[in-house]
Scaffold this motif. Structure first.
Motif, PDB file in Angstrom:
ATOM      1  N   PRO A   1       0.833  -1.204   0.000  1.00  0.00           N
ATOM      2  CA  PRO A   1       0.000   0.000   0.000  1.00  0.00           C
ATOM      3  C   PRO A   1       0.873   1.262   0.000  1.00  0.00           C
ATOM      4  O   PRO A   1       1.956   1.268   0.573  1.00  0.00           O
ATOM      5  CB  PRO A   1      -0.793  -0.119   1.303  1.00  0.00           C
ATOM      6  CG  PRO A   1       0.029  -1.005   2.174  1.00  0.00           C
ATOM      7  CD  PRO A   1       0.804  -1.921   1.266  1.00  0.00           C
ATOM      8  N   TYR A   2       0.392   2.292  -0.650  1.00  0.00           N
ATOM      9  CA  TYR A   2       1.117   3.560  -0.678  1.00  0.00           C
ATOM     10  C   TYR A   2       0.118   4.670  -0.960  1.00  0.00           C
ATOM     11  O   TYR A   2      -0.981   4.429  -1.442  1.00  0.00           O
ATOM     12  CB  TYR A   2       2.219   3.550  -1.739  1.00  0.00           C
ATOM     13  CG  TYR A   2       1.693   3.450  -3.147  1.00  0.00           C
ATOM     14  CD1 TYR A   2       1.430   4.592  -3.895  1.00  0.00           C
ATOM     15  CD2 TYR A   2       1.439   2.214  -3.724  1.00  0.00           C
ATOM     16  CE1 TYR A   2       0.918   4.497  -5.171  1.00  0.00           C
ATOM     17  CE2 TYR A   2       0.931   2.117  -5.003  1.00  0.00           C
ATOM     18  CZ  TYR A   2       0.670   3.253  -5.722  1.00  0.00           C
ATOM     19  OH  TYR A   2       0.160   3.171  -6.992  1.00  0.00           O
ATOM     20  N   ASP A   3       0.505   5.883  -0.646  1.00  0.00           N
ATOM     21  CA  ASP A   3      -0.296   7.047  -0.982  1.00  0.00           C
ATOM     22  C   ASP A   3       0.554   7.977  -1.843  1.00  0.00           C
ATOM     23  O   ASP A   3       1.742   7.717  -2.083  1.00  0.00           O
ATOM     24  CB  ASP A   3      -0.835   7.739   0.280  1.00  0.00           C
ATOM     25  CG  ASP A   3       0.271   8.171   1.233  1.00  0.00           C
ATOM     26  OD1 ASP A   3       1.462   8.194   0.844  1.00  0.00           O
ATOM     27  OD2 ASP A   3      -0.059   8.487   2.390  1.00  0.00           O
ATOM     28  N   GLU A   4      -0.038   9.044  -2.317  1.00  0.00           N
ATOM     29  CA  GLU A   4       0.668   9.962  -3.221  1.00  0.00           C
ATOM     30  C   GLU A   4       1.935  10.562  -2.595  1.00  0.00           C
ATOM     31  O   GLU A   4       2.990  10.577  -3.235  1.00  0.00           O
ATOM     32  CB  GLU A   4      -0.291  11.059  -3.700  1.00  0.00           C
ATOM     33  CG  GLU A   4       0.320  11.989  -4.730  1.00  0.00           C
ATOM     34  CD  GLU A   4       0.771  11.301  -6.020  1.00  0.00           C
ATOM     35  OE1 GLU A   4       1.723  11.819  -6.631  1.00  0.00           O
ATOM     36  OE2 GLU A   4       0.203  10.266  -6.410  1.00  0.00           O
ATOM     37  N   PRO A   5       1.881  11.035  -1.328  1.00  0.00           N
ATOM     38  CA  PRO A   5       3.122  11.574  -0.736  1.00  0.00           C
ATOM     39  C   PRO A   5       4.229  10.517  -0.635  1.00  0.00           C
ATOM     40  O   PRO A   5       5.402  10.819  -0.856  1.00  0.00           O
ATOM     41  CB  PRO A   5       2.685  12.042   0.660  1.00  0.00           C
ATOM     42  CG  PRO A   5       1.210  12.267   0.553  1.00  0.00           C
ATOM     43  CD  PRO A   5       0.720  11.272  -0.458  1.00  0.00           C
ATOM     44  N   LYS A   6       3.863   9.281  -0.315  1.00  0.00           N
ATOM     45  CA  LYS A   6       4.863   8.217  -0.198  1.00  0.00           C
ATOM     46  C   LYS A   6       5.450   7.912  -1.578  1.00  0.00           C
ATOM     47  O   LYS A   6       6.669   7.742  -1.726  1.00  0.00           O
ATOM     48  CB  LYS A   6       4.214   6.971   0.411  1.00  0.00           C
ATOM     49  CG  LYS A   6       5.180   5.913   0.838  1.00  0.00           C
ATOM     50  CD  LYS A   6       6.260   6.362   1.791  1.00  0.00           C
ATOM     51  CE  LYS A   6       5.756   6.874   3.105  1.00  0.00           C
ATOM     52  NZ  LYS A   6       6.869   7.352   3.964  1.00  0.00           N
ATOM     53  N   LEU A   7       4.610   7.870  -2.602  1.00  0.00           N
ATOM     54  CA  LEU A   7       5.085   7.621  -3.963  1.00  0.00           C
ATOM     55  C   LEU A   7       6.033   8.734  -4.402  1.00  0.00           C
ATOM     56  O   LEU A   7       7.070   8.468  -5.016  1.00  0.00           O
ATOM     57  CB  LEU A   7       3.891   7.512  -4.918  1.00  0.00           C
ATOM     58  CG  LEU A   7       4.222   7.155  -6.354  1.00  0.00           C
ATOM     59  CD1 LEU A   7       4.928   5.803  -6.451  1.00  0.00           C
ATOM     60  CD2 LEU A   7       2.933   7.129  -7.182  1.00  0.00           C
TER      61      LEU A   7
END
Length: 177
Positions: free
Chosen positions: A145-151
């Motif tokens: 799982p990831y979100d935009e800031p992490k990406l």
């Protein structure tokens, strides 16, 4: 805190990808992609110092014996050096995206296939937006799982790692590193 899969004597908090890269660069002083020789000695000395500071009993063995034991356990290819993928096994990095990245482009044919797929504008470079697409697909494939800031953080970390000339894109020679 430390999970059950982690070596019990390390007890380290999970690192961000950026923190991992900072640690890598701290020890890979010559930038050749390995922690070896004097760099490896410094790594062990700092590891022992951190363990003592954390109250971990550093009983019987001398540093040389501990280094041998450690290398036997973590130097998976037994080349006497610590590679980035091996350090990622030692230091708990959130999402461990560096290992995913390395495993996804393991062979040179896989690397070239990935290069052609993600160099969407056929410029001969992987720009940040193309790299972001690659990492997004990679994380989906690994069920991470990831979100935009992490990406965005992962994209910037990969650029920091491999963009040697600082132009904000990866050339073939930079990526093949």
């Amino acid at each position: 805190m430390a999970g059950p899969q982690q070596a019990p004597h390390l007890h380290l908090a999970e690192l961000t990808a950026s923190q991992f890269l900072d640690i890598w660069r701290h020890f890979d002083v010559d930038g050749n992609g390995y922690i070896e020789g004097k760099e490896l000695e410094n790594f062990f000395q700092e590891l022992e110092s951190a363990r003592k500071g954390a109250g971990v009993d550093s009983k019987k063995d001398n540093l040389g014996d501990k280094m041998k034991e450690f290398m036997h356990k973590y130097d998976k290819n037994a080349d006497g050096k610590i590679e980035m993928a091996e350090l990622a096994q030692i230091l708990p990095t959130e999402e461990n995206f560096l290992l995913c990245f390395r495993q996804h482009v393991g062979s040179s044919s896989e690397f070239m296939e990935a290069w052609r797929r993600y160099d969407t504008d056929r410029s001969g470079y992987i720009e940040a937006n193309e790299l972001k697409g690659f990492l997004s697909d990679l994380l989906k494939k690994a069920n991470r799982p990831y979100d935009e800031p992490k990406l965005q953080e992962y994209t910037q970390t990969i650029l920091r790692m491999f963009d040697m000339n600082g132009d904000g894109k990866l050339g073939l020679s930079e990526m093949s590193r």
